[in-house]
Design an enzyme around this catalytic site. Structure first.
Site, mmCIF file in Angstrom:
data_model
loop_
_atom_site.group_PDB
_atom_site.id
_atom_site.type_symbol
_atom_site.label_atom_id
_atom_site.label_comp_id
_atom_site.label_asym_id
_atom_site.label_seq_id
_atom_site.Cartn_x
_atom_site.Cartn_y
_atom_site.Cartn_z
ATOM 1 N N LYS A 60 0.809 -1.225 0.000
ATOM 2 C CA LYS A 60 0.000 0.000 0.000
ATOM 3 C C LYS A 60 0.841 1.274 0.000
ATOM 4 C CE LYS A 60 -3.483 -2.752 0.503
ATOM 5 N NZ LYS A 60 -4.400 -3.085 -0.546
ATOM 6 N N TYR A 273 -12.441 -14.857 3.769
ATOM 7 C CA TYR A 273 -11.443 -13.808 3.987
ATOM 8 C C TYR A 273 -10.931 -13.876 5.439
ATOM 9 C CZ TYR A 273 -9.420 -9.281 4.983
ATOM 10 O OH TYR A 273 -8.564 -8.294 5.386
ATOM 11 N N TYR A 299 -3.161 -12.480 3.460
ATOM 12 C CA TYR A 299 -2.876 -12.053 2.090
ATOM 13 C C TYR A 299 -1.716 -12.829 1.453
ATOM 14 C CZ TYR A 299 -5.922 -8.077 3.101
ATOM 15 O OH TYR A 299 -7.003 -7.300 3.425
HETATM 16 C C1 LIG Z 1 -0.349 -7.713 2.565
HETATM 17 C C2 LIG Z 1 -1.327 -7.412 1.490
HETATM 18 N N1 LIG Z 1 -1.182 -8.021 0.305
HETATM 19 C C3 LIG Z 1 -2.048 -7.812 -0.709
HETATM 20 C C4 LIG Z 1 -3.125 -6.977 -0.568
HETATM 21 C C5 LIG Z 1 -4.066 -6.860 -1.722
HETATM 22 O O1 LIG Z 1 -3.848 -5.718 -2.470
HETATM 23 P P1 LIG Z 1 -5.108 -5.014 -3.177
HETATM 24 O O2 LIG Z 1 -6.041 -4.692 -2.052
HETATM 25 O O3 LIG Z 1 -4.562 -3.839 -3.857
HETATM 26 O O4 LIG Z 1 -5.714 -5.997 -4.094
HETATM 27 C C6 LIG Z 1 -3.322 -6.320 0.643
HETATM 28 C C7 LIG Z 1 -4.498 -5.435 0.813
HETATM 29 O O5 LIG Z 1 -4.932 -5.105 1.868
HETATM 30 C C8 LIG Z 1 -2.401 -6.535 1.697
HETATM 31 O O6 LIG Z 1 -2.553 -5.929 2.889
#
Ligand SMILES: Cc1ncc(COP(=O)(O)O)c(C=O)c1O
Length: 341
Positions: A60, A273, A299
């Protein structure tokens, strides 16, 4: 005058969007030799987006580097954003606000998942948000990712503040413009290391990470497939968001956008999730024990679990190169400590 390469041309298009310089860029691109050998599949590489620096880093920050330039130039005095209790996104917003001397108010969503451990509410990203000085507002999750963030901004505006809304996941067309810079970096770094990636694999959720990679790759790595592993267990919603942010970013950058470039792979998100499954914990253990990488159970480990499953299914041959984008998330690991007891 020397001819500009396609990467140079894209970097020039990106340069129309100034960034603050709060993220450590470029992030490294490293081989994962031991994981590649273990899986006996393609050559695997890690793009270390967990190494963007500020507030323990993550994907981010790259989006924020561009988006917060807009916040500063618009005269904002407060950042307003939100996410679940262990959101990496809001932790990076809070860290950026601290660094920039801005106020920070966060809508903290409760109920998207049941707390997986007693320490879920107090450790990891939740602890860091408080240390960075953010004001936290508890709100119930109702599926609308940005509603409570907008309401919070309205309240602050009525109180005379100048809030700047950072959307859920920092996902917006401008966020995707920022993330497109990753593709340009990978193109340059891979060429310097003598390869062109067959695919770039990463976890995808609120969508602008994948949207940026798709737009950037079309310009800088036209033969490379971007493969997003859905970690939200909502592949249709994710795909729709990637399409919207991708089209928006391509328009801003005056670049082409092809919906067929958007590949969202379902089936690796586990039960829901934020709920890790056996493949998630296995990916965390493999990343840590073979490569010294710290992945998170919400994630990045689901992303790696998806990549491992695709390798095992024979998607790539041994002479191909596949880049895994490590998007960060390490602080959340501590809220899931019990998985490793
Ligand atoms: C560690 C991590 N990886 C990947 C993502 C996913 O990215 P995006 O939300 O842009 O798809 C996030 C989103 O919160 C994240 O915190």
């Amino acid at each position: 005058m020397p001819m500009l390469s396609s990467v140079d041309r894209f970097v020039k298009a990106l340069a129309r969007f100034p960034r603050l310089g709060i993220a450590h860029l470029p992030t490294p691109l490293e081989p994962m030799k031991r994981l590649s050998a273990h899986l006996n599949g393609p050559r695997l590489w890690a793009k270390r987006e967990d190494c963007t620096g500020l507030g323990m880093g993550g994907n981010k920050l790259r989006k924020l580097d561009y988006v917060l330039h807009d916040a500063i130039t618009s005269g904002a005095d407060t950042l307003v954003s939100g996410g679940v209790v262990q959101s990496n996104s809001q932790r990076q917003v809070a860290a950026a606000a601290a660094k920039l001397g801005l106020g920070c108010h966060l809508a903290v969503y409760h109920g998207r998942l049941s707390p997986p451990s007693p320490e879920y509410e107090t450790t990891g990203n939740a602890l860091l948000n408080r240390l960075f000085g953010a004001t936290l507002h508890d709100v119930p999750w109702n599926g609308d990712r940005n509603g409570a963030i907008r309401e919070l901004a309205d309240k602050l505006r009525a109180q005379g503040r100048k809030p700047y809304v950072v959307p859920y996941g920092v996902s917006s067309p401008l966020g995707a413009v920022g993330y497109a810079s990753t593709a340009a970096e990978i193109a340059t770094q891979a060429a310097a290391q003598g390869f062109a990636p067959h695919s770039i694999v990463h976890c995808t959720g609120s969508g602008a990470t994948q949207a940026g990679l798709v737009v950037g790759a079309r310009a800088c790595l036209p033969k490379t497939r971007i493969v997003g592993i859905d970690i939200d267990a909502e592949p249709d919603r994710v795909r729709a968001d990637v399409l919207a942010f991708g089209k928006g970013a391509a328009d801003l950058l005056d670049q082409p956008f092809a919906p067929a470039d958007v590949d969202v792979v379902a089936g690796h998100a586990g039960p829901a999730y934020g709920v890790p499954h056996a493949a998630t914990t296995q990916a965390i253990k493999l990343g840590a024990s073979l490569e010294g990488l710290v992945l998170d159970p919400v994630y990045s480990a689901k992303g790696l679990a998806g990549l491992i499953a695709l390798v095992k299914a024979g998607r790539w041959s041994k002479d191909q190169d596949v880049v895994f984008v490590h998007t960060g998330g390490a602080p959340a690991l501590f809220a899931y400590r019990h998985l490793f007891d």
